[in-house]
Structure formats: C-alpha cells, structure tokens
Design a protein around this motif. Structure first.
Motif, PDB file in Angstrom:
ATOM      1  N   TYR A  84       0.768  -1.167   0.155  1.00 31.83           N
ATOM      2  CA  TYR A  84       0.072   0.055  -0.036  1.00 31.83           C
ATOM      3  C   TYR A  84       0.806   1.339  -0.103  1.00 31.83           C
ATOM      4  N   SER A  85       0.365   2.548  -0.517  1.00 32.95           N
ATOM      5  CA  SER A  85       0.943   3.479  -0.214  1.00 32.95           C
ATOM      6  C   SER A  85       0.177   4.411   0.705  1.00 32.95           C
ATOM      7  N   LEU A  86       0.992   5.033   1.735  1.00 36.20           N
ATOM      8  CA  LEU A  86       0.264   5.797   2.676  1.00 36.20           C
ATOM      9  C   LEU A  86       0.813   7.281   2.476  1.00 36.20           C
ATOM     10  N   LYS A  87       0.033   8.222   2.754  1.00 36.76           N
ATOM     11  CA  LYS A  87       0.396   9.740   2.267  1.00 36.76           C
ATOM     12  C   LYS A  87      -0.226  10.406   3.365  1.00 36.76           C
ATOM     13  N   LEU A  88       0.654  11.034   4.265  1.00 38.09           N
ATOM     14  CA  LEU A  88       0.251  11.818   5.394  1.00 38.09           C
ATOM     15  C   LEU A  88       0.752  13.322   5.005  1.00 38.09           C
ATOM     16  N   ASP A  89      -0.408  13.992   4.945  1.00 38.12           N
ATOM     17  CA  ASP A  89      -0.097  15.572   4.563  1.00 38.12           C
ATOM     18  C   ASP A  89       0.528  16.343   5.881  1.00 38.12           C
ATOM     19  N   LEU A  90       1.483  16.833   5.870  1.00 42.03           N
ATOM     20  CA  LEU A  90       2.031  17.875   7.162  1.00 42.03           C
ATOM     21  C   LEU A  90       1.425  19.211   6.816  1.00 42.03           C
ATOM     22  N   SER A  91       1.404  19.402   5.471  1.00 38.16           N
ATOM     23  CA  SER A  91       0.840  20.887   5.200  1.00 38.16           C
ATOM     24  C   SER A  91       0.323  20.748   3.755  1.00 38.16           C
ATOM     25  N   GLU A  92      -0.101  21.818   3.285  1.00 41.09           N
ATOM     26  CA  GLU A  92      -0.611  21.818   2.139  1.00 41.09           C
ATOM     27  C   GLU A  92       0.607  21.465   0.827  1.00 41.09           C
ATOM     28  N   GLU A  93       1.771  21.927   1.242  1.00 36.19           N
ATOM     29  CA  GLU A  93       3.051  21.621   0.382  1.00 36.19           C
ATOM     30  C   GLU A  93       3.684  20.395   0.501  1.00 36.19           C
ATOM     31  N   ILE A  94       3.796  19.923   1.962  1.00 37.47           N
ATOM     32  CA  ILE A  94       4.664  19.043   2.527  1.00 37.47           C
ATOM     33  C   ILE A  94       4.029  17.707   3.017  1.00 37.47           C
ATOM     34  N   SER A  95       4.439  16.537   2.610  1.00 39.09           N
ATOM     35  CA  SER A  95       3.711  15.430   2.927  1.00 39.09           C
ATOM     36  C   SER A  95       4.870  14.344   3.185  1.00 39.09           C
ATOM     37  N   ILE A  96       4.487  13.258   3.752  1.00 45.46           N
ATOM     38  CA  ILE A  96       5.229  12.016   3.939  1.00 45.46           C
ATOM     39  C   ILE A  96       4.607  11.083   3.266  1.00 45.46           C
ATOM     40  N   THR A  97       5.312  10.232   2.264  1.00 45.26           N
ATOM     41  CA  THR A  97       4.823   9.257   1.651  1.00 45.26           C
ATOM     42  C   THR A  97       5.641   7.974   1.694  1.00 45.26           C
ATOM     43  N   MET A  98       5.070   6.719   2.214  1.00 43.83           N
ATOM     44  CA  MET A  98       5.892   5.589   2.110  1.00 43.83           C
ATOM     45  C   MET A  98       4.986   4.141   1.650  1.00 43.83           C
ATOM     46  N   GLU A  99       5.414   3.479   1.085  1.00 44.26           N
ATOM     47  CA  GLU A  99       5.064   1.988   0.901  1.00 44.26           C
ATOM     48  C   GLU A  99       4.929   1.311   2.032  1.00 44.26           C
ATOM     49  N   VAL A 100       4.124   0.542   2.445  1.00 41.10           N
ATOM     50  CA  VAL A 100       3.899  -0.145   3.760  1.00 41.10           C
ATOM     51  C   VAL A 100       3.021  -1.432   3.294  1.00 41.10           C
ATOM     52  N   MET A 101       3.309  -2.395   4.241  1.00 37.54           N
ATOM     53  CA  MET A 101       2.725  -3.583   3.932  1.00 37.54           C
ATOM     54  C   MET A 101       1.874  -3.916   5.497  1.00 37.54           C
ATOM     55  N   ALA A 102       0.629  -4.627   5.701  1.00 40.41           N
ATOM     56  CA  ALA A 102      -0.026  -5.043   6.913  1.00 40.41           C
ATOM     57  C   ALA A 102       0.647  -5.886   7.644  1.00 40.41           C
ATOM     58  N   THR A 103       0.982  -5.729   8.871  1.00 43.00           N
ATOM     59  CA  THR A 103       1.385  -7.109   9.769  1.00 43.00           C
ATOM     60  C   THR A 103       0.615  -7.559  10.613  1.00 43.00           C
ATOM     61  N   HIS A 104      -0.506  -6.733  11.216  1.00 44.05           N
ATOM     62  CA  HIS A 104      -1.371  -7.198  12.073  1.00 44.05           C
ATOM     63  C   HIS A 104      -2.702  -6.542  12.045  1.00 44.05           C
ATOM     64  N   ALA A 105      -3.826  -6.882  12.274  1.00 47.16           N
ATOM     65  CA  ALA A 105      -4.995  -6.408  12.237  1.00 47.16           C
ATOM     66  C   ALA A 105      -5.992  -6.635  13.335  1.00 47.16           C
ATOM     67  N   VAL A 106      -6.691  -5.713  14.041  1.00 45.51           N
ATOM     68  CA  VAL A 106      -7.798  -6.051  14.782  1.00 45.51           C
ATOM     69  C   VAL A 106      -8.891  -5.145  14.459  1.00 45.51           C
ATOM     70  N   ASP A 107      -9.922  -5.646  13.964  1.00 43.97           N
ATOM     71  CA  ASP A 107     -10.993  -4.857  13.265  1.00 43.97           C
ATOM     72  C   ASP A 107     -10.353  -3.953  12.422  1.00 43.97           C
TER      73      ASP A 107
END
Length: 127
Positions: free
Chosen positions: A58-81
């Motif tokens: 998956y690709s996760l995108k977290l916007d810190l501001s309108e111009e700045i974001s953190i993007t990373m490729e992630v894989m699920a490791t565990h889930a509860v609901d």
C-alpha cells in the motif's frame, strides 16, 4: 483482514501523531487516521476493512501541510477490526527526512533518534 498479532518487541519509539492520511492499494483508497508512527511503520484506524490479500503493498500519504507530505510504501503486519499495523517497506529520501524531523521533535532527544536510525540501518543491512 486477519493477521497474527505480533509480539510487542519494539526497537523503535512510536510517536502518537493523530492525523488524517490516505492509504491506497489493490485499486482501493482507504481514508484513515494515524494512531502512531515510527521510523519502521505505523498503526492506522481505517474507515473500512482492507480488501486486498495480506501481502499487498500500500502507499500511505500523510500531509503535514498543503505543500509537504510524507509518503511511504507499507505492508500490513497485524489487524484487529479496522485498526491495522503496517511496516514500512520503502520510503523516499525527502519523506524519511521529514519523518525523522517529526520523530525528533516528538521525542525531544536527538541522541535517542540517532540510536533508532542506526538500528534502522542495521535492519536494512540484514534483509
């Protein structure tokens, strides 16, 4: 999605950064809230369950501001609901720099951050 719950043997400090983000993968977009974040991954509250197979990237995108974001490729490791833990599989240099700064500001201890970065580089060398 059902994955085995991992033992909580963390080598990296988590910061509690409650913000909205967007997870995309398997042709789906999942609005979500970040519960916590580290140099190694994150814990997310999803609005809907993941529909992809367990090894989906998956690709996760977290916007810190309108111009700045953190993007990373992630894989699920565990889930509860709809609360799902992800490990970071890939992150670009700009995003890791922003994440590093975010972690540093929240930890308030640059020496601790340096130890975590060294542990992260040790993990990358052994993979």
């Amino acid at each position: 999605m059902t994955l085995d719950k991992n033992d909580d043997k963390r080598r990296f400090h988590r910061i509690f950064y409650h913000a909205g983000a967007v997870l995309t993968g398997s042709g789906q977009t999942y609005p979500c809230k970040i519960v916590d974040l580290s140099l190694r991954g994150c814990l997310l509250d999803l609005e809907q369950s993941l529909s992809g197979p367990p090894d989906t990237l998956y690709s996760l995108k977290l916007d810190l501001s309108e111009e700045i974001s953190i993007t990373m490729e992630v894989m699920a490791t565990h889930a509860v609901d709809n609360r799902v833990g992800f490990k970071c599989v890939h992150i670009d240099i700009d995003s890791i720099s922003r994440l590093r700064r975010l972690v540093e500001l929240n930890l308030g201890d640059s020496e601790l951050l340096e130890r975590e970065l060294a542990a992260l580089s040790d993990l990358a060398e052994h993979q």
